[in-house]
Scaffold this motif. Sequence first.
Motif, PDB file in Angstrom:
ATOM      1  N   ASP A   1      -8.369   6.587 -10.812  1.00 32.66           N
ATOM      2  CA  ASP A   1      -7.857   6.579 -12.413  1.00 32.66           C
ATOM      3  C   ASP A   1      -6.596   6.009 -12.096  1.00 32.66           C
ATOM      4  OD1 ASP A   1     -10.672   6.100 -13.193  1.00 32.66           O
ATOM      5  OD2 ASP A   1     -10.520   8.381 -13.627  1.00 32.66           O
ATOM      6  N   GLY A   2      -5.950   5.435 -11.181  1.00 31.04           N
ATOM      7  CA  GLY A   2      -4.418   5.199 -11.308  1.00 31.04           C
ATOM      8  C   GLY A   2      -3.567   6.541 -10.780  1.00 31.04           C
TER       9      GLY A   2
ATOM     10  N   GLN B   1      -3.586  -0.849  -4.804  1.00 27.84           N
ATOM     11  CA  GLN B   1      -4.083   0.226  -5.706  1.00 27.84           C
ATOM     12  C   GLN B   1      -5.911   0.223  -5.618  1.00 27.84           C
ATOM     13  OE1 GLN B   1      -2.634  -1.041  -9.394  1.00 27.84           O
ATOM     14  NE2 GLN B   1      -0.826   0.418  -9.265  1.00 27.84           N
ATOM     15  N   ALA B   2      -6.231  -0.996  -5.152  1.00 26.19           N
ATOM     16  CA  ALA B   2      -7.546  -1.002  -4.945  1.00 26.19           C
ATOM     17  C   ALA B   2      -8.126  -0.375  -3.793  1.00 26.19           C
ATOM     18  CB  ALA B   2      -8.287  -2.423  -5.071  1.00 26.19           C
TER      19      ALA B   2
ATOM     20  N   ALA C   1       2.425   1.652  -3.208  1.00 21.12           N
ATOM     21  CA  ALA C   1       1.814   2.101  -4.158  1.00 21.12           C
ATOM     22  C   ALA C   1       1.514   3.432  -4.466  1.00 21.12           C
ATOM     23  CB  ALA C   1       0.234   1.258  -4.145  1.00 21.12           C
TER      24      ALA C   1
ATOM     25  N   ASP D   1       2.556   2.027 -11.914  1.00 17.19           N
ATOM     26  CA  ASP D   1       2.865   0.603 -11.925  1.00 17.19           C
ATOM     27  C   ASP D   1       4.400   0.509 -11.728  1.00 17.19           C
ATOM     28  OD1 ASP D   1       0.285   0.075 -12.206  1.00 17.19           O
ATOM     29  OD2 ASP D   1       0.414   0.500 -14.293  1.00 17.19           O
TER      30      ASP D   1
ATOM     31  N   GLU E   1       2.270  -8.225  -9.480  1.00 21.27           N
ATOM     32  CA  GLU E   1       1.230  -7.418  -9.942  1.00 21.27           C
ATOM     33  C   GLU E   1       0.131  -7.578  -9.043  1.00 21.27           C
ATOM     34  OE1 GLU E   1       0.641  -8.417 -14.198  1.00 21.27           O
ATOM     35  OE2 GLU E   1       2.408  -7.959 -14.851  1.00 21.27           O
ATOM     36  N   GLY E   2      -0.231  -8.968  -8.636  1.00 22.49           N
ATOM     37  CA  GLY E   2      -1.405  -8.953  -7.910  1.00 22.49           C
ATOM     38  C   GLY E   2      -1.172  -8.177  -6.822  1.00 22.49           C
TER      39      GLY E   2
ATOM     40  N   SER F   1       1.078  -1.176  -0.035  1.00 17.64           N
ATOM     41  CA  SER F   1       0.111   0.039  -0.149  1.00 17.64           C
ATOM     42  C   SER F   1       0.908   1.154   0.024  1.00 17.64           C
ATOM     43  CB  SER F   1      -1.040   0.063   1.259  1.00 17.64           C
ATOM     44  OG  SER F   1      -1.834  -1.139   1.283  1.00 17.64           O
TER      45      SER F   1
ATOM     46  N   LEU G   1       0.266  -5.477  -6.113  1.00 16.27           N
ATOM     47  CA  LEU G   1       0.318  -4.161  -6.345  1.00 16.27           C
ATOM     48  C   LEU G   1      -1.163  -3.597  -6.822  1.00 16.27           C
ATOM     49  CD1 LEU G   1       2.070  -1.490  -6.628  1.00 16.27           C
ATOM     50  CD2 LEU G   1       2.343  -2.236  -9.161  1.00 16.27           C
ATOM     51  N   ARG G   2      -1.927  -4.471  -7.545  1.00 15.22           N
ATOM     52  CA  ARG G   2      -3.371  -4.154  -7.837  1.00 15.22           C
ATOM     53  C   ARG G   2      -4.169  -4.197  -6.603  1.00 15.22           C
ATOM     54  NH1 ARG G   2      -2.536  -7.801 -12.175  1.00 15.22           N
ATOM     55  NH2 ARG G   2      -3.197  -9.310 -11.171  1.00 15.22           N
ATOM     56  N   GLU G   3      -3.930  -5.069  -5.503  1.00 15.18           N
ATOM     57  CA  GLU G   3      -4.596  -5.170  -4.390  1.00 15.18           C
ATOM     58  C   GLU G   3      -4.504  -3.633  -3.673  1.00 15.18           C
ATOM     59  OE1 GLU G   3      -7.324  -6.632  -1.736  1.00 15.18           O
ATOM     60  OE2 GLU G   3      -6.822  -7.241  -3.514  1.00 15.18           O
TER      61      GLU G   3
END
Length: 801
Positions: A400-401, A389-390, A360, A370, A382-383, A357, A385-387
């Motif tokens: 939106d990133g 970001q969520a 990110a 990213d 990737e997984g 977190s 990092l996406r979590e």
Amino acid sequence: MTNLPIDTILPDLRAALRSTGRAVLQAPPGAGKTTRVPLALLPDVAGKILMLEPRRLAARGAAARMAETLGEPLGQTVGYRMRGDAQVSRSTRIEVITEGILTAMLQSDPDLPGVDVVIFDEFHERSLTADLGLALTWEVRGALRDDLQIVVMSATLDAAPVAAMLDDAPILTAEGRAYAVDIRHRDRPVPQGQRYEAAMAGLVNRALEEVSEGSCLVFLPGVGEINKVAQALGPLPSDVTLHKLYGAMPFKDQQAATRSPKTGRHLVLSTAIAETSLTLPDIRVVVDGGRARRARFDPSRGMSRLVTERVTKAEATQRAGRAGRVAAGTCYRHWTKGEEGALAAFPPPEIAAADLSDLALNLALWGAPDGTGLAFLTPPPEGALREAQALLASLGAIRDGQITEHGRALAKLPLHPRLGHMVLTGGTGSATLAALLSDRDPLHGAGVDTQARLDAINSGRADPALSRLRKEAKRLQRFEAGEAGQSPAQQAARAYPDRIGLRRTGDAPRWHLSGGAGAKMEVGDSLSTARLIVALDVDGDRREARVRQALALSEAELRATHGDAIAWQNVCQWDARARRVQARRQERFMALVLNDQTWPEAPSENIAEALLDGIRDLGLDCLNWSPKAKRLRARIAISQVRDVSDEALIETLEDWALPYLSGKRTAADLKQFDPTEALTAWLGWEDSQRMGQLAPAHYTSPMGRQVPIDYSSGTPEVSLRLQEVFGETRHPCTGPNQTPLRMVLLSPGQKPVQVTQDLPGFWATSYADVRKDMRGRYPRHPWPEDPTQADPTLRAKPRGT
């Protein structure tokens, strides 16, 4: 000044920096790199030297030793800076900082004005902040500061990948001044059933008895084990003084453990904090407990947990080396020689297993959400990092990133983004809760209720741990914002919207968390009957996390805090236990169902869609596969116009089954559902025609009769009288691959006399034997010598002929 092994390569290091501006330095523990390198580089630069240390105690200790070398007090030429503590002045030119400080400096002033050298010490520990700090510093050097010098120092890391990442930076290696260390393993594994702490206490007592000269350093995974081993040791020799050493201790207690003993010898029970950087004088004996505690993050659950794992070979080597810094020493290992081969080579980098977190958030602030283009020795998964970001998106930190103004404010706080969001939105008192949740539990073992801990902090009770938390809370109070009057539970719900728990039905204290995970509590805890909780500290167990700290939350508090996220939803879903579709109206907050009612007017199409989950749950065998349906499916499979395997039909249920499920709701209804019509409609006219050509429903015999082809066994098969295929000289085939039909040839009495997939071969070989046998049994039927030239027939000869 005493000569150290590092001194021999300092001229080469200075030359490498003058020519290339970068270097990777390998030097074993005790070589002197931490305290000699910054001082050696000082005459070559006009600005500051920043040196990153992974631990606060090591940062203070390194700065103090360098200041002592110069004969100055801390804060003059040499100082240190870390969260909540600093000793620097305008004249400070060497700053020893903890790793997060560098990230904040780079985000504030990317060109690092006034800084000439950045040193990454103990990089082999591969902390997340060190990886990020190096990636950002390297980009700054390439884009803004080509004069900025970078030194990466390590004791055990493979230097080649780091050097390659830094455009083939020069690698310099210093030999250590290590004395011989006698490694002693256990003769046999620890007996099953013996507690770890008891076994370790016995090994420590043995070490003190066998080696009577010098102090002893014991490596244990955590504070809990340190305290239990200390209790299990029993009376110590009169010349031995016991010390504990871990990161959360008061600094004066840490200093006592790291000072030379005035008399006798020290016994230091330590976490991994003593592996590197710290100099513990007079250590001649090391007892390695063989365990390390690491954080592991499960992105699918959004939870971190501390796991205790076996040490790696690199860590074991590092620990053993502590016994040979001042003289020949002894290392006792809490494992057998045979177990050593199973140890991993290196510990995993933190970036591969930690909560991302904060990473990110910093990447979004840097403008590289990213991490694209940044030099990471290990790219962020990737997984995970996406979590991360969520989570940031749910906190309003990114959209939106891209970083939002709220996200920029969060990045300036010395807190995890969750806790920073709480302080910026939770109002008065949120700083105290943030300080508590950022540190070790001051009332370990006092039950789950976090309110008891807050009361202890606010009581003013004299206690070092509570005093430290009060000091940190006061420092954070200037950031407090948001609506006044919020309870601690409401504040916590802001930080952990995904860990709001609704108690499950039943007697056991179990909760369903809003993020979709499960949690449990000990029976009899003061919060064990609470309907709603906020789980603040959980062990991260994959099946069901155990709650270590929580606050009770009322439904009114939940609605006041997250009312905009609570809404009624109409839900049709398959109930696997009841084996039917349930139609409900539910008031939900994320995964929690706060209110539940029947939905009698649920549209049939919604019920049908939910019933598809029933088919997935029960499998295709739950349908009524009539003989006709089985034949159709087999023909489709043979013709290959569609994939009708179980997997493919399950994936395409919406296409072929859904339109024909209207009015059905239960497993019993599905058992009445014949898929023939649904599959026929799914094929359509064009594919049905292709199927008819490639896998026809009938075989046309030489007599012109249509004989049904049975596709149900996997091999197409027809059964007919042998005389009906007289004159057939080619074997009939079907399907795109021209699969020969299996022909079951029958006698006039309808009994099989031959099964063949090669009719011409049968005529040429076995037919003669069949003819000989059949002529005697059925003399009135034709049995020509050459069946290929005979006319097909189903008639018998007239009597008397």
